[in-house]
Design an enzyme around this catalytic site. Structure first.
Site, short mmCIF file in Angstrom:
data_model
loop_
_atom_site.label_atom_id
_atom_site.label_comp_id
_atom_site.label_asym_id
_atom_site.label_seq_id
_atom_site.Cartn_x
_atom_site.Cartn_y
_atom_site.Cartn_z
N ASN A 161 9.04 4.04 3.34
CA ASN A 161 9.19 3.66 4.75
C ASN A 161 10.52 2.96 4.92
O ASN A 161 11.09 2.43 3.96
CB ASN A 161 8.09 2.66 5.14
CG ASN A 161 6.78 3.32 5.31
OD1 ASN A 161 6.03 3.46 4.36
ND2 ASN A 161 6.49 3.73 6.53
N HIS A 195 5.67 4.77 12.54
CA HIS A 195 5.64 4.63 11.06
C HIS A 195 6.66 5.63 10.52
O HIS A 195 6.38 6.81 10.36
CB HIS A 195 4.21 4.96 10.61
CG HIS A 195 3.97 4.95 9.14
ND1 HIS A 195 3.20 3.98 8.50
CD2 HIS A 195 4.34 5.81 8.15
CE1 HIS A 195 3.12 4.25 7.22
NE2 HIS A 195 3.79 5.36 6.97
N ARG A 252 0.83 -1.21 0.00
CA ARG A 252 0.00 0.00 0.00
C ARG A 252 0.86 1.27 0.00
O ARG A 252 0.95 1.97 -1.01
CB ARG A 252 -0.95 -0.03 1.23
CG ARG A 252 -2.08 0.97 1.17
CD ARG A 252 -1.69 2.37 1.57
NE ARG A 252 -1.11 2.48 2.91
CZ ARG A 252 -0.51 3.58 3.33
NH1 ARG A 252 -0.41 4.65 2.56
NH2 ARG A 252 0.03 3.62 4.55
N ASP A 253 1.57 1.54 1.05
CA ASP A 253 2.35 2.78 1.14
C ASP A 253 3.47 2.76 0.10
O ASP A 253 3.84 3.81 -0.46
CB ASP A 253 2.96 2.94 2.54
CG ASP A 253 3.21 4.39 2.93
OD1 ASP A 253 3.14 5.26 2.05
OD2 ASP A 253 3.50 4.64 4.11
N HIS A 259 9.23 7.02 7.76
CA HIS A 259 9.83 7.08 6.42
C HIS A 259 11.31 7.40 6.62
O HIS A 259 11.71 8.02 7.62
CB HIS A 259 9.11 8.13 5.57
CG HIS A 259 7.75 7.65 5.11
ND1 HIS A 259 7.50 7.26 3.82
CD2 HIS A 259 6.59 7.49 5.78
CE1 HIS A 259 6.23 6.88 3.71
NE2 HIS A 259 5.66 7.01 4.89
N CYS A 314 5.52 9.36 -0.61
CA CYS A 314 4.17 9.82 -0.33
C CYS A 314 3.77 10.77 -1.45
O CYS A 314 4.49 11.75 -1.71
CB CYS A 314 4.08 10.52 1.02
SG CYS A 314 2.42 11.17 1.32
#
Ligand code: HMG
Ligand code: MG
Length: 302
Positions: A250, A208, A15-16, A210, A241
């Site tokens: 991440n 979380h 996802r990310d 990055h 992002c």
């Protein structure tokens, strides 16, 4: 503070990671990535998003990915849902755990989900109600907790306020997102202290990070010392992002796992299988692997 015996890694690569890729990615490749991650022993995988395809085109078709992945019994397969519509689509696709996402900065909230922080919280109320009625667990994200690409510094007290709102609404865990990776070990520790002091137990908080500034591993270690034992990471360091220019992915799951293994902390994840999963998707995308551990282990062959 003693280190935890067990850490849960939340794999956000599908996802990310993939949400930031410009090129079209076949459903087959997305499904293969999730299946590889399941096989490597990840117990929590964020598979996709039920957001507007105009905003994040790469996540369109998440329902097809959900329909085709091989779900393991003890693994959670989650998706992002920004509103009730997204929640309903997720549930229709068989999703049993969703994540709502808010920001600690007004400007980022506008750029990412086109509304103010307060409006976003109001939008989540019907999602929480529906989730409760249907027995779906909801995780909460707060973005820009250690800096915003538009506003610069973000006060820890502001992060604590948004986090507490999400927690009181019924999110079982709040993941604090250093969206642009500017946080440091000291700032991370202080942030968790302030958020915990606002009334959320450390066992309900996640980190979380990055890795834009190369601080993510030290931030995770600092957070471990602060009593945090859930971390989001992305295989091969995939991602960035779409609404935070210059942000890299991440922290790579392989690198976090290597560090945790060295600390004797159990995760249930097989490093070799994880490295294979990461390199396979990098080959598909034609990307350099963002995991230092994977690069070192794969050596000259890549
Ligand atoms: P909007 O334009 O204000 O909302 O977007 P709207 O209600 O006016 O809808 C606009 C269009 O989207 C309409 O279609 C709706 O039908 C459709 P049109 O009439 O133009 O054809 N729509 C939807 N379609 C599919 N699924 C839905 C949905 N909702 C509306 N659920 C909205 C508001 C929230 C929808 C939009 O801004 C959006 O989808 N944003 C998603 C942003 C996103 O996914 N960002 C990346 C994830 S967050 C992140 O990466 C940070 C994190 O990793 C933590 C960290 O690192 O900090 C989690
Ligand atoms: Mg993120």
């Amino acid at each position: 503070m003693t280190l935890p015996a067990h850490v849960r890694l939340v794999e956000v690569g599908p996802r990310d990671g993939l949400q930031n890729e410009k090129q079209a990615i076949d459903v087959d490749d997305k499904v293969r990535l999730v299946d590889d991650l399941s096989a490597a022993g990840l117990s929590y995988i964020e598979v996709g998003s039920f957001v507007s395809p105009k905003w994040v085109p790469q996540m369109a078709g998440s329902e097809t990915v959900f329909a085709r992945i091989k779900q393991q019994e003890n693994t959670v397969y989650a998706a992002l849902a920004p509103n009730l519509r997204g929640f309903e689509s997720a549930v229709a696709a068989g999703v049993r755990e969703v994540a709502v996402f808010a920001a600690a900065s007004e400007a980022f909230s506008q750029k990412n989900i086109n509304c103010s922080i307060r409006e976003s919280l109001e939008r989540f109320v019907p999602v929480m109600d529906a989730a409760k009625a249907q027995g779906v667990r909801v995780r909460g994200y707060v973005s820009c907790v250690l800096g915003c690409p538009y506003e610069g510094e973000v006060a820890a007290e502001q992060v604590a306020w948004v986090s507490k709102e999400l927690f009181d609404m019924g999110c079982y865990e709040i993941s604090l997102g250093d969206t642009i990776g500017t946080g440091t070990a000291g700032a991370s520790r202080r942030l968790f202290e302030v958020v915990a002091a606002a009334g959320i137990e450390r066992s309900k908080l996640a980190g979380h990070f990055h890795d834009t500034y190369g601080q993510a591993l030290s931030n995770i270690y600092a957070s471990l010392l602060e009593g945090i034992s859930v971390f989001d990471s992305s295989v091969a360091g995939l991602g960035g992002c779409p609404y935070a220019k210059g942000a890299t992915g991440n922290v790579a799951t392989e690198d976090v796992l290597y560090m945790l293994n060295g600390l004797g902390i159990d995760t249930g994840i097989d490093l070799d299988l994880l490295i294979k999963a990461g390199q396979r998707i990098c080959d598909v995308l034609g990307k350099t692997n963002g995991s230092r551990v994977a690069k070192a282990r794969l050596g000259a062959s890549h």
